[in-house]
Structure formats: C-alpha cells, structure tokens
Design a protein around this motif. Structure first.
Motif, PDB file in Angstrom:
ATOM      1  N   ARG A 147       0.716  -1.373   0.705  1.00 15.32           N
ATOM      2  CA  ARG A 147      -0.270   0.175  -0.175  1.00 15.32           C
ATOM      3  C   ARG A 147       0.579   1.413  -0.263  1.00 15.32           C
ATOM      4  O   ARG A 147       0.380   1.929  -1.073  1.00 15.32           O
ATOM      5  CB  ARG A 147      -0.882   0.115   1.294  1.00 15.32           C
ATOM      6  CG  ARG A 147      -1.698  -1.213   1.092  1.00 15.32           C
ATOM      7  CD  ARG A 147      -3.398  -0.676   2.390  1.00 15.32           C
ATOM      8  NE  ARG A 147      -2.626  -0.506   3.579  1.00 15.32           N
ATOM      9  CZ  ARG A 147      -2.894  -1.573   4.079  1.00 15.32           C
ATOM     10  NH1 ARG A 147      -3.119  -2.998   4.115  1.00 15.32           N
ATOM     11  NH2 ARG A 147      -2.446  -1.367   5.857  1.00 15.32           N
TER      12      ARG A 147
ATOM     13  N   ASP B  66       1.538   1.809  -3.575  1.00 14.52           N
ATOM     14  CA  ASP B  66       0.241   2.100  -3.999  1.00 14.52           C
ATOM     15  C   ASP B  66       0.978   3.907  -3.944  1.00 14.52           C
ATOM     16  O   ASP B  66       0.598   4.453  -4.582  1.00 14.52           O
ATOM     17  CB  ASP B  66      -0.277   1.260  -3.846  1.00 14.52           C
ATOM     18  CG  ASP B  66      -2.034   2.593  -4.248  1.00 14.52           C
ATOM     19  OD1 ASP B  66      -2.351   2.169  -6.075  1.00 14.52           O
ATOM     20  OD2 ASP B  66      -2.906   2.926  -3.515  1.00 14.52           O
TER      21      ASP B  66
ATOM     22  N   ASP C  62      -5.921   2.951  -3.508  1.00 18.35           N
ATOM     23  CA  ASP C  62      -5.734   2.160  -2.754  1.00 18.35           C
ATOM     24  C   ASP C  62      -4.711   1.755  -1.549  1.00 18.35           C
ATOM     25  O   ASP C  62      -4.234   0.929  -1.584  1.00 18.35           O
ATOM     26  CB  ASP C  62      -5.326   0.480  -3.820  1.00 18.35           C
ATOM     27  CG  ASP C  62      -7.038   0.769  -4.362  1.00 18.35           C
ATOM     28  OD1 ASP C  62      -8.179   0.198  -4.217  1.00 18.35           O
ATOM     29  OD2 ASP C  62      -6.781   0.302  -5.766  1.00 18.35           O
ATOM     30  N   ASN C  63      -4.748   2.312  -0.562  1.00 17.87           N
ATOM     31  CA  ASN C  63      -4.059   2.527   0.589  1.00 17.87           C
ATOM     32  C   ASN C  63      -5.019   3.290   1.498  1.00 17.87           C
ATOM     33  O   ASN C  63      -5.589   3.626   1.461  1.00 17.87           O
ATOM     34  CB  ASN C  63      -3.020   3.025  -0.445  1.00 17.87           C
ATOM     35  CG  ASN C  63      -2.928   4.467  -0.342  1.00 17.87           C
ATOM     36  OD1 ASN C  63      -3.114   6.114   0.370  1.00 17.87           O
ATOM     37  ND2 ASN C  63      -2.642   4.900  -1.897  1.00 17.87           N
TER      38      ASN C  63
ATOM     39  N   LEU D 154      -0.517  -4.184  -5.265  1.00 24.44           N
ATOM     40  CA  LEU D 154      -1.833  -3.588  -5.627  1.00 24.44           C
ATOM     41  C   LEU D 154      -1.738  -3.989  -7.548  1.00 24.44           C
ATOM     42  O   LEU D 154      -0.846  -3.350  -8.030  1.00 24.44           O
ATOM     43  CB  LEU D 154      -2.372  -2.256  -5.446  1.00 24.44           C
ATOM     44  CG  LEU D 154      -2.630  -2.937  -4.043  1.00 24.44           C
ATOM     45  CD1 LEU D 154      -3.122  -1.131  -3.379  1.00 24.44           C
ATOM     46  CD2 LEU D 154      -3.795  -2.901  -3.796  1.00 24.44           C
TER      47      LEU D 154
ATOM     48  N   THR E 279      -1.750  -1.645  -9.891  1.00 24.49           N
ATOM     49  CA  THR E 279      -2.925  -0.466 -10.089  1.00 24.49           C
ATOM     50  C   THR E 279      -2.421  -0.272 -12.036  1.00 24.49           C
ATOM     51  O   THR E 279      -1.898  -0.920 -12.890  1.00 24.49           O
ATOM     52  CB  THR E 279      -2.243   0.509  -9.297  1.00 24.49           C
ATOM     53  OG1 THR E 279      -1.363   0.033  -9.654  1.00 24.49           O
ATOM     54  CG2 THR E 279      -3.256   0.023  -7.854  1.00 24.49           C
TER      55      THR E 279
ATOM     56  N   ILE F 279      -5.275  -6.415   0.805  1.00 21.53           N
ATOM     57  CA  ILE F 279      -5.886  -5.873   0.492  1.00 21.53           C
ATOM     58  C   ILE F 279      -5.875  -5.726  -1.029  1.00 21.53           C
ATOM     59  O   ILE F 279      -7.294  -5.613  -1.631  1.00 21.53           O
ATOM     60  CB  ILE F 279      -5.823  -4.213   1.143  1.00 21.53           C
ATOM     61  CG1 ILE F 279      -6.550  -3.195   0.487  1.00 21.53           C
ATOM     62  CG2 ILE F 279      -4.239  -4.011   0.691  1.00 21.53           C
ATOM     63  CD1 ILE F 279      -6.881  -1.886   1.146  1.00 21.53           C
TER      64      ILE F 279
ATOM     65  N   HIS G 227      -9.014  -6.534  -3.797  1.00 23.73           N
ATOM     66  CA  HIS G 227      -8.406  -5.761  -4.773  1.00 23.73           C
ATOM     67  C   HIS G 227      -8.093  -6.664  -6.160  1.00 23.73           C
ATOM     68  O   HIS G 227      -9.120  -5.935  -7.527  1.00 23.73           O
ATOM     69  CB  HIS G 227      -7.409  -4.601  -5.224  1.00 23.73           C
ATOM     70  CG  HIS G 227      -7.859  -3.656  -5.952  1.00 23.73           C
ATOM     71  ND1 HIS G 227      -8.010  -2.778  -5.976  1.00 23.73           N
ATOM     72  CD2 HIS G 227      -6.899  -3.964  -7.463  1.00 23.73           C
ATOM     73  CE1 HIS G 227      -7.652  -1.835  -7.111  1.00 23.73           C
ATOM     74  NE2 HIS G 227      -7.119  -2.969  -8.181  1.00 23.73           N
TER      75      HIS G 227
END
Length: 278
Positions: free
Chosen positions: A23, A26, A33-34, A86, A88, A113, A117
């Motif tokens: 995170r 990210d 998403d953090n 993530l 992303t 997390i 996601h």
C-alpha cells in the motif's frame, strides 16, 4: 458468527491502522488503494528520500518495457508476478494483454487488501488472477491450486520479482529462494528482477548514499529495505543467462528515448535485468 471451518474473507483481515509495503508503494505511485497510515509512512520516507516517488515510477517504467518486450518479441504468454502489490495502472496484465489479449497473468502478494482488490479483477478479466501467498515460500506458491489451474507450469513462463527481493533479509535467504524458483522453471522461461543497489567500490559516493538511505529508513521505522552489491543481486539470477544490456540502472534497460534530466540520487541506487533459462 464466523464458521471456524470456513476461510476468513480477505476483507476481514484488513487492518487500516498498520502500513504495508504494497500500500505504501501504491501511495508512492499516486494510487487510491491505500490508507492514511500508508500515506503518512510514505511522507516519512520522502523526508529521507525526497524523490522516492520518482523511483517508484522508474521501477514501473522498467516493468512496462520488460513485459512489452517479453510479450511482443519473446512471445511469452504466461506471467507469474510475485510480490506484485496492487495491480494498479500500467501493471503486468494491462501491458501483456494489450499485446496479446490471451496472455495469462497471476499476481501473488501476502497483503489482504491486494487480494481483495485482485478478486475484483476476476470479475472483469478472465485471464488474470490474484493469489494471496508468501513469495518467500516457493514450493507453496508453485503448488497453489489457483496458480496451477491458471498457468501451465510445464510450459515457459515469465517470473517477475519487481522491487520485492530487497525487502527479503539475508536471514530469509533470497538466493536460496530464487534457486528454488529457477530450478522449477521450464527451459525457455524468463526472470525479471529489480533491486535496491549498493554500488560499493563502483561508485563510493553513491554507495555512501545507499548506506545512509538504508540506515535512515531503518531508524525511522518506516519499513525494511536492503541495498545489496551488484554481485549479490547477480546471484539471484544464478543458472540463467542475462539478456543484453545485463544488470543495469533501471532507466538504462532499453530506454524509450534519451534522458530529459539527470537522475535523482535515489534513482541511481536500483538495478534491474531480465534473464532466460536456456
């Protein structure tokens, strides 16, 4: 009441009070998403390394170029992205599937997390999966049922360790971990790695910066990072053939064009390379 025989859903394991590497990364990329705690840690890191966000984007540019090469020129259509964080913008599945919509990608991370996601990806992309697992346990990763269902592990694939192994301590034996992965790869597979670099005698001034950065981040208590010497990073590729231009600073690996500015000090302290198993 939760049935003890049922697995705990990822969302139940999320802890917004504790920062995680995934995170924080990210946040460094400007992602959404953090949590506040992750952004606070990233701000602390920037006090030590003000251009660490640029390092994150440099790392992502390397990933984009490497995946594009491996998909378009090397013809690879299977990617196992370890410690991916993530998924992303401009991550592995987007780059690979832009060139080959049938390319299969499995992301692996131990952050709940990321898994939450990643589960959303299952609904929109049948060729992408996300698995919650620990990259430091190769046998568990390579026998994970979701991975063995989605990838053909007896056929060449791309194994990716992008910005991951510098969070693995010497006590955890990153060389041994990579030996287990490489031994399991079929011939014709590729390995891509980026890693924090201690230039040592190659550039004593940069080496001092690496030591200062490692010490300050450790003292600040904002995470772990190990800046290793070139020969230590090369050991992670043992048994493989490094492709040209070898193990180099990230923006020197087949850059998209000439530099538009001089690198920030932090950007000099990371190496990357791609190797093939003959």
């Amino acid at each position: 009441m939760q049935d003890a025989t049922q697995p705990i859903p990822p969302s139940a394991k999320l802890d917004p009070t504790k920062p995680t590497v995934a995170r924080i990364y990210d946040a460094s990329l400007g992602g959404k998403d953090n949590y506040e705690v992750d952004r606070q840690v990233f701000e602390q890191i920037k006090q030590v390394a003000p251009h660490q966000g640029d390092v994150s984007w440099m790392n992502r540019r390397f990933l984009v170029r490497a995946v594009r090469y491996l998909t378009e020129l090397a013809g690879m259509d299977q990617f196992l992205d370890l410690g991916s964080g993530l998924p992303t913008v401009q991550n592995t599945h987007e780059v690979a599937q832009f060139s080959n919509p049938e390319a299969r990608v499995v992301y692996v991370d131990n952050d709940p997390i990321c898994n939450a996601h990643g589960r959303a990806l299952l609904e929109e992309n049948e060729n992408t999966r996300f698995v919650e697992a620990d990259l430091t346990k190769p046998k568990d990763v390579l026998s994970h049922p979701e991975i063995t269902r989605h990838l053909e592990l007896d056929r060449p694939l791309v194994l990716m360790q992008i910005g991951t192994l510098h969070h693995v301590s010497d006590e955890e034996d990153p060389v041994g971990i990579m030996r287990d992965y490489v031994d399991a790869l079929p011939s014709g597979s590729y390995l891509a790695i980026t890693h924090f670099w201690d230039p040592d005698s190659e550039n004593p001034e940069w080496s001092k910066q690496a030591h200062d950065l490692e010490r300050k981040i450790r003292e600040a208590g904002v995470g772990t990072g190990f800046w290793r010497k070139r020969e230590q990073i090369e050991e992670l590729f043992a048994g493989l053939e490094l492709l040209s231009p070898g193990l180099v600073r990230l923006d020197d690996w087949w850059p998209a064009g000439p530099r538009t500015r001089e690198p920030w000090p932090e950007e000099n302290l990371m190496l990357g390379g791609v190797a093939v198993k003959r």
